[in-house]
Motif scaffolding. Structure first.
Motif, short mmCIF file in Angstrom:
data_model
loop_
_atom_site.label_atom_id
_atom_site.label_comp_id
_atom_site.label_asym_id
_atom_site.label_seq_id
_atom_site.Cartn_x
_atom_site.Cartn_y
_atom_site.Cartn_z
N LEU A 223 0.84 -1.21 0.00
CA LEU A 223 0.00 0.00 0.00
C LEU A 223 0.87 1.25 0.00
O LEU A 223 0.53 2.28 -0.59
N ALA A 224 2.03 1.14 0.65
CA ALA A 224 2.92 2.30 0.79
C ALA A 224 3.53 2.74 -0.54
O ALA A 224 4.03 3.85 -0.65
N THR A 225 3.46 1.86 -1.58
CA THR A 225 4.02 2.26 -2.88
C THR A 225 3.03 3.11 -3.67
O THR A 225 3.35 3.57 -4.76
N LEU A 226 1.83 3.29 -3.12
CA LEU A 226 0.77 4.00 -3.85
C LEU A 226 0.49 5.37 -3.25
O LEU A 226 0.64 5.57 -2.05
N GLU A 227 0.07 6.29 -4.09
CA GLU A 227 -0.28 7.62 -3.59
C GLU A 227 -1.69 7.67 -3.06
O GLU A 227 -2.02 8.49 -2.21
N LEU A 228 -2.57 6.80 -3.61
CA LEU A 228 -3.97 6.85 -3.21
C LEU A 228 -4.57 5.45 -3.20
O LEU A 228 -4.42 4.70 -4.17
N VAL A 229 -5.21 5.11 -2.11
CA VAL A 229 -5.81 3.78 -1.96
C VAL A 229 -7.32 3.90 -1.76
O VAL A 229 -7.79 4.51 -0.78
N VAL A 230 -8.06 3.38 -2.74
CA VAL A 230 -9.51 3.26 -2.60
C VAL A 230 -9.76 1.82 -2.13
O VAL A 230 -9.28 0.89 -2.77
N ALA A 231 -10.46 1.66 -1.02
CA ALA A 231 -10.82 0.31 -0.57
C ALA A 231 -12.31 0.13 -0.82
O ALA A 231 -13.11 0.97 -0.43
N ALA A 232 -12.67 -0.98 -1.51
CA ALA A 232 -14.07 -1.15 -1.89
C ALA A 232 -14.51 -2.60 -1.75
O ALA A 232 -13.71 -3.52 -1.97
N PRO A 233 -15.78 -2.80 -1.37
CA PRO A 233 -16.28 -4.17 -1.21
C PRO A 233 -16.72 -4.77 -2.55
O PRO A 233 -17.35 -4.09 -3.35
N HIS A 234 -16.35 -6.03 -2.79
CA HIS A 234 -16.79 -6.75 -3.99
C HIS A 234 -17.36 -8.12 -3.65
O HIS A 234 -17.56 -8.95 -4.52
N SER A 235 -17.57 -8.38 -2.35
CA SER A 235 -18.13 -9.68 -1.93
C SER A 235 -19.14 -9.46 -0.81
O SER A 235 -19.13 -8.40 -0.17
N ALA A 236 -19.98 -10.48 -0.60
CA ALA A 236 -21.05 -10.42 0.41
C ALA A 236 -21.97 -9.22 0.18
O ALA A 236 -22.39 -8.55 1.11
N LEU A 237 -22.27 -8.97 -1.11
CA LEU A 237 -23.07 -7.79 -1.45
C LEU A 237 -24.57 -8.12 -1.55
O LEU A 237 -25.38 -7.26 -1.85
N ARG A 238 -24.91 -9.38 -1.36
CA ARG A 238 -26.31 -9.79 -1.37
C ARG A 238 -26.75 -10.28 0.00
O ARG A 238 -27.86 -10.75 0.18
N SER A 239 -25.84 -10.20 0.97
CA SER A 239 -26.12 -10.73 2.30
C SER A 239 -26.90 -9.71 3.13
O SER A 239 -26.61 -8.52 3.10
N ALA A 240 -27.91 -10.21 3.85
CA ALA A 240 -28.70 -9.32 4.70
C ALA A 240 -28.04 -9.15 6.08
O ALA A 240 -28.46 -8.33 6.88
N LEU A 259 -13.20 5.15 1.10
CA LEU A 259 -14.08 3.97 1.12
C LEU A 259 -14.90 4.03 -0.17
O LEU A 259 -15.79 4.87 -0.31
N GLY A 260 -14.53 3.17 -1.14
CA GLY A 260 -15.14 3.23 -2.48
C GLY A 260 -16.45 2.48 -2.57
O GLY A 260 -16.64 1.49 -1.87
N HIS A 261 -17.36 2.95 -3.43
CA HIS A 261 -18.72 2.41 -3.53
C HIS A 261 -19.08 1.61 -2.27
O HIS A 261 -19.22 0.38 -2.30
N PRO A 262 -19.31 2.33 -1.13
CA PRO A 262 -19.40 1.68 0.18
C PRO A 262 -20.42 0.55 0.26
O PRO A 262 -20.18 -0.45 0.94
N ARG A 263 -21.55 0.67 -0.43
CA ARG A 263 -22.55 -0.39 -0.32
C ARG A 263 -22.30 -1.52 -1.30
O ARG A 263 -22.61 -2.68 -1.02
N GLY A 264 -21.79 -1.19 -2.49
CA GLY A 264 -21.63 -2.21 -3.51
C GLY A 264 -22.96 -2.63 -4.10
O GLY A 264 -23.12 -3.74 -4.60
N ARG A 265 -23.93 -1.72 -4.07
CA ARG A 265 -25.25 -2.05 -4.63
C ARG A 265 -25.21 -1.96 -6.16
O ARG A 265 -24.34 -1.31 -6.72
N LYS A 266 -26.16 -2.62 -6.82
CA LYS A 266 -26.32 -2.51 -8.28
C LYS A 266 -27.80 -2.31 -8.58
O LYS A 266 -28.66 -3.00 -8.02
N LEU A 267 -28.06 -1.36 -9.46
CA LEU A 267 -29.43 -0.98 -9.80
C LEU A 267 -30.29 -2.19 -10.18
O LEU A 267 -29.97 -2.92 -11.12
#
Ligand code: ZN
Length: 367
Positions: A223-240, A259-267
């Protein structure tokens, strides 16, 4: 069929109906036809009502065929589409359609985005306050735009910076970049920055993937080699199940900026992470992590409603396109519209800061 209001305009409502219709088609061809028609309506710059000719017919709209046109006129004339409702009842898929209809809250059509940008009674960021876009993908992962394309398109949009945030190596499905590839990409970025010095700055970013426990899929020294880190969820996006702890852990992770696309919802397809967002926002404020408004029309994540709560919690914001092609850089406007509707003060948006201030903040969070 009674339905709660989605907050969408007529364009959004008609597009949603056409998507419902697409979902119950038996042939792939007609499914794609209605999907294309839905996308065309959602992308219209003007309200659909302005396409009605004096004789009551509809002006030609690209990608809208005769049967979609019949549905559109039906909705414009009666407020609903008996044709589609009948087809849904007869399809045996009514419960599934009903579930999809619950996944459309607080999405904006392109016409609503442009109206929010024009609306002078709204405070918040204007297009000209926006200096650069902080989430996008290049040919190094799953995007179609080269680094040079991004620079040229960014300059054409009046930006002074953009961050390239290809997927991290943990997300193989999206062509995640290895650390060796990243090092190579960084050399290319250095070369481009030298060429455009004083005009435009490309930032070395990553979209890291959030694991189940909230940590990200890269090591601290990586992570330290990067100037900007976006962390985003791509799993457990259908779990209640409640995932507040996961999201709070992410914003507390050292080296994470956004914190990128925090919910990870899709229309119309998935609800995304469920969490006590006020708690997450409070933790983000404490950790000095920005909350993203992702402007991809199918994401719009977070939306203006949640953004209002993030404002109350004292959050910083990042408004990004999540573009995978230069044409999609326009999606930043969707994010700006949500920020205006959510009352986000311009000074709290890191994309609206001068480059020096942004670089200082990014370095501080790394340090
Ligand atoms: Zn993502």
């Amino acid at each position: 069929m009674a339905r709660r209001s989605s907050g969408m305009d007529m364009n959004g409502n008609i597009a949603a109906l056409l998507r419902d219709f697409a979902a119950i088609q038996k042939s792939k061809q007609s499914m794609w036809g209605y999907k294309r028609a839905a996308a065309a309506i959602l992308a219209l710059e003007e309200p659909i009502e302005s396409f009605i000719k004096p004789d009551g017919t509809l002006r030609k709209i690209p990608n809208i065929g005769p049967s979609s046109t019949r549905v559109i006129l039906e909705v414009l004339q009666t407020g609903s589409s008996p044709t589609i409702e009948r087809a849904i009842s007869g399809s045996g898929q009514a419960p599934d359609i009903e579930r999809r209809r619950d996944l459309r809250d607080h999405f904006l059509s392109r016409a609503q985005v442009l109206a929010a940008l024009r609306n002078v009674t709204l405070e918040g960021p204007r297009l000209e306050d926006y200096h650069g876009d902080l989430q996008m993908h290049s040919t190094w992962s799953d995007g179609s735009q080269t680094l040079e394309d991004i620079v040229q398109a960014g300059i054409a949009r009046g930006y002074t910076f953009c961050a390239v945030t290809d997927h991290s190596y943990g997300l193989k499905i999206a062509g995640g970049v290895s650390m060796a590839e990243l090092a190579q990409q960084h050399r290319d970025i250095d070369r481009l920055n030298k060429k455009h010095r004083g005009t435009f700055r490309l930032l070395k970013g990553i979209e890291a993937n959030i694991r189940a426990d909230g940590s990200v899929d890269m090591e601290p020294d990586e992570l330290a080699t990067l100037e900007l880190v976006v962390a985003a969820p791509h799993s457990a996006l259908r779990s209640a199940a409640d995932q507040t702890v996961r999201m709070v852990n992410t914003v507390k992770t050292h080296g994470v900026h956004i914190l990128g696309h925090p919910r990870g919802r899709k229309l119309g397809s998935r609800p995304g992470v469920s969490a006590d967002w006020d708690q997450v926002f409070t933790a983000a404020t404490r950790a000095n992590v920005a909350i993203e408004i992702d402007g991809d029309p199918s994401r719009q994540d977070i939306d203006y409603d949640l953004a209002r709560r993030a404002v109350a919690a004292g959050c910083l914001f990042a408004l990004d396109s999540d573009a995978h092609s230069t044409a999609e850089l326009q999606y930043a406007e969707t994010a700006i519209a949500h920020a205006r509707l959510g009352g986000v003060p311009t000074d709290r948006i890191i994309n609206c800061w001068p480059l020096d201030r942004l670089l200082e903040w990014l370095a501080e969070r790394r340090g």
